[in-house]
Scaffold this active site. Structure first.
Site, mmCIF file in Angstrom:
data_model
loop_
_atom_site.group_PDB
_atom_site.id
_atom_site.type_symbol
_atom_site.label_atom_id
_atom_site.label_comp_id
_atom_site.label_asym_id
_atom_site.label_seq_id
_atom_site.Cartn_x
_atom_site.Cartn_y
_atom_site.Cartn_z
ATOM 1 N N CYS A 16 5.699 0.179 16.667
ATOM 2 C CA CYS A 16 5.042 -1.133 16.559
ATOM 3 C C CYS A 16 4.947 -1.629 15.120
ATOM 4 O O CYS A 16 4.271 -2.616 14.840
ATOM 5 C CB CYS A 16 3.646 -1.056 17.181
ATOM 6 S SG CYS A 16 3.688 -0.500 18.903
ATOM 7 N N LYS A 51 -7.289 -0.432 21.699
ATOM 8 C CA LYS A 51 -6.105 -0.085 22.464
ATOM 9 C C LYS A 51 -5.846 1.403 22.292
ATOM 10 O O LYS A 51 -5.631 1.886 21.181
ATOM 11 C CB LYS A 51 -4.908 -0.892 21.975
ATOM 12 C CG LYS A 51 -3.613 -0.519 22.678
ATOM 13 C CD LYS A 51 -2.484 -1.447 22.303
ATOM 14 C CE LYS A 51 -1.187 -0.999 22.948
ATOM 15 N NZ LYS A 51 -0.082 -1.898 22.631
ATOM 16 N N GLU A 76 -13.645 -0.650 15.851
ATOM 17 C CA GLU A 76 -12.431 -1.475 15.918
ATOM 18 C C GLU A 76 -12.787 -2.924 16.271
ATOM 19 O O GLU A 76 -12.287 -3.866 15.662
ATOM 20 C CB GLU A 76 -11.455 -0.914 16.969
ATOM 21 C CG GLU A 76 -10.707 0.346 16.559
ATOM 22 C CD GLU A 76 -9.549 0.052 15.590
ATOM 23 O OE1 GLU A 76 -9.381 -1.092 15.154
ATOM 24 O OE2 GLU A 76 -8.811 1.019 15.286
ATOM 25 N N LYS A 112 -8.096 -1.773 26.296
ATOM 26 C CA LYS A 112 -6.872 -1.464 27.026
ATOM 27 C C LYS A 112 -6.580 0.022 26.954
ATOM 28 O O LYS A 112 -6.623 0.583 25.875
ATOM 29 C CB LYS A 112 -5.732 -2.269 26.400
ATOM 30 C CG LYS A 112 -4.375 -1.963 26.975
ATOM 31 C CD LYS A 112 -3.317 -2.652 26.187
ATOM 32 C CE LYS A 112 -1.980 -2.203 26.713
ATOM 33 N NZ LYS A 112 -0.891 -2.625 25.906
HETATM 34 C C1 PBG Z 1 3.178 -3.446 22.907
HETATM 35 C C2 PBG Z 1 2.423 -3.377 24.176
HETATM 36 C C3 PBG Z 1 2.374 -2.331 25.121
HETATM 37 C C4 PBG Z 1 1.626 -2.822 26.207
HETATM 38 C C5 PBG Z 1 1.219 -4.108 25.876
HETATM 39 N N1 PBG Z 1 1.703 -4.420 24.619
HETATM 40 C C6 PBG Z 1 3.024 -1.000 25.146
HETATM 41 C C7 PBG Z 1 2.671 0.031 24.170
HETATM 42 O O1 PBG Z 1 1.749 -0.083 23.366
HETATM 43 O O2 PBG Z 1 3.405 1.017 24.182
HETATM 44 C C8 PBG Z 1 1.345 -2.088 27.479
HETATM 45 C C9 PBG Z 1 1.043 -2.946 28.665
HETATM 46 C C10 PBG Z 1 1.106 -2.232 29.972
HETATM 47 O O3 PBG Z 1 1.272 -1.011 30.074
HETATM 48 O O4 PBG Z 1 0.972 -2.942 30.984
HETATM 49 N N2 PBG Z 1 2.689 -2.700 21.865
#
Ligand code: PBG
Length: 326
Positions: free
Chosen positions: A130, A195, A233, A248
């Protein structure tokens, strides 16, 4: 107490239960994540996410129309580009897949549909991380400039809200500054604040072709052991200018959603991720549970925990089911 108090009195009929229901799921709570693939001219099913598709740009007007008719206010766009490179330079291209998708959606729907864009490099980098990679490490500060450029390019295309999902430190502030400098003070930021490094993202990575080529994302995404850290965060992201914060995944993190809701006053979103979707789909296909009632229970629980907004691949189904019961 009993026998004078009987909680079952209010559970007797559907109308009674509706009257005293504490949580109501509505289509306006939902955000639908969409995969747009610039290499396609026809939709292709995503194998690990039955019922979900990689869409060509041509299908976006019909999708927008469907969302509006279902009462779903927003989509979250993910782009699948034709080419990737080490720096993810395609991510900020004005003619890139997400930028074209935003223009197409805005052209057809205007303010009827809120267009949110995922701001990250993993779909655009050849290594699938990322951020900018050097010597096997994901570099924080050099990534911020790139992300800021990506966010501005999305705003230029017409995005209403940008949603950084990279988990670099300081990215919300860098993006806010860049948007303001470019005259996009009206564009909002929905930050993927808490996240977690999660095994529930695998179907997404298959859909977006964004699996890391080496290592994993644990040096930037959060450790699932931690909840207090999620509050830090979120606090930092709000201070840096986040308008909406996100937790998330959702299901294994309902406690985090609840604590964020209690601690802050901004809208809270929760992402019911690909693996959570796939789990229900697989169990339903095997006949182990009934999809519709399981999905309604899960999404209502996410809202009950404190989410104002829910990102879910089940969004169109849920909106349809809600229309049926009305
Ligand atoms: C991008 C991103 C991801 C997801 C949303 N944005 C994947 C990751 O971080 O590897 C996952 C969404 C999902 O699993 O539905 N960084």
């Amino acid at each position: 107490m009993f026998p004078r108090v009987r909680l079952r009195r209010l559970r007797r009929t559907e109308k009674l239960r509706e009257m005293v229901g504490e949580t109501t799921l509505q289509p306006s709570d939902l955000i639908y994540p969409v995969f747009v693939d610039e290499t396609l001219s026809r939709r292709v099913p995503i194998e690990s996410m039955p019922g979900q598709w990689r869409l060509p740009l041509e299908e976006l007007p019909a999708l927008a129309e469907e969302m509006v008719s279902l009462g779903i206010p927003a989509v979250m766009l993910f782009g699948i580009p034709a080419r990737k490179d080490a720096r993810g330079s395609g991510a900020a291209d004005a003619e890139g897949v997400v930028q074209r998708a935003v223009r197409e959606l805005k052209r057809t729907s205007g303010d009827e549909l809120v267009v949110i864009t995922d701001v990250c490099l993993c779909e655009y980098t050849s290594h699938g991380h990322c951020g900018v990679v050097e010597g096997g490490e994901v570099l924080n500060d050099p990534t911020l400039e790139v992300l800021a450029r990506v966010a501005v390019s999305h705003a230029e295309a017409g995005a209403d809200i940008v949603a950084p999902s990279d988990m670099m430190d300081g990215r919300v502030g860098a993006i806010r500054q860049a948007l303001d400098d470019a005259g996009f003070e009206r564009v909002g930021i929905m930050s993927y604040s808490a996240k977690y490094a999660s095994s529930f993202y695998s179907p997404f990575r298959d859909a977006a072709r964004s699996s890391p080529a080496f290592g994993d994302r644990r040096s930037y995404q959060m450790d699932f052991r931690n909840a207090r850290e999620a509050l830090r965060e979120v606090e930092l992201d709000i201070a840096e200018g986040a308008d909406i914060v996100m937790v998330k995944p959702a299901l294994a993190y309902l406690d985090v959603i609840a604590r964020v809701r209690e601690s802050f006053r901004v809208p809270v979103a929760a992402y019911n991720v690909s693996g959570e979707y796939a789990m229900i789909k697989a169990a339903a296909a095997a006949g182990y549970l009934e999809e519709r009632s399981a999905v309604m229970e899960v999404l209502t629980a996410i809202k009950r925990a404190g989410a104002d907004l829910i990102l879910s691949y089940h969004a169109p189904d849920v909106a349809r089911w809600l229309q049926e019961v009305r």
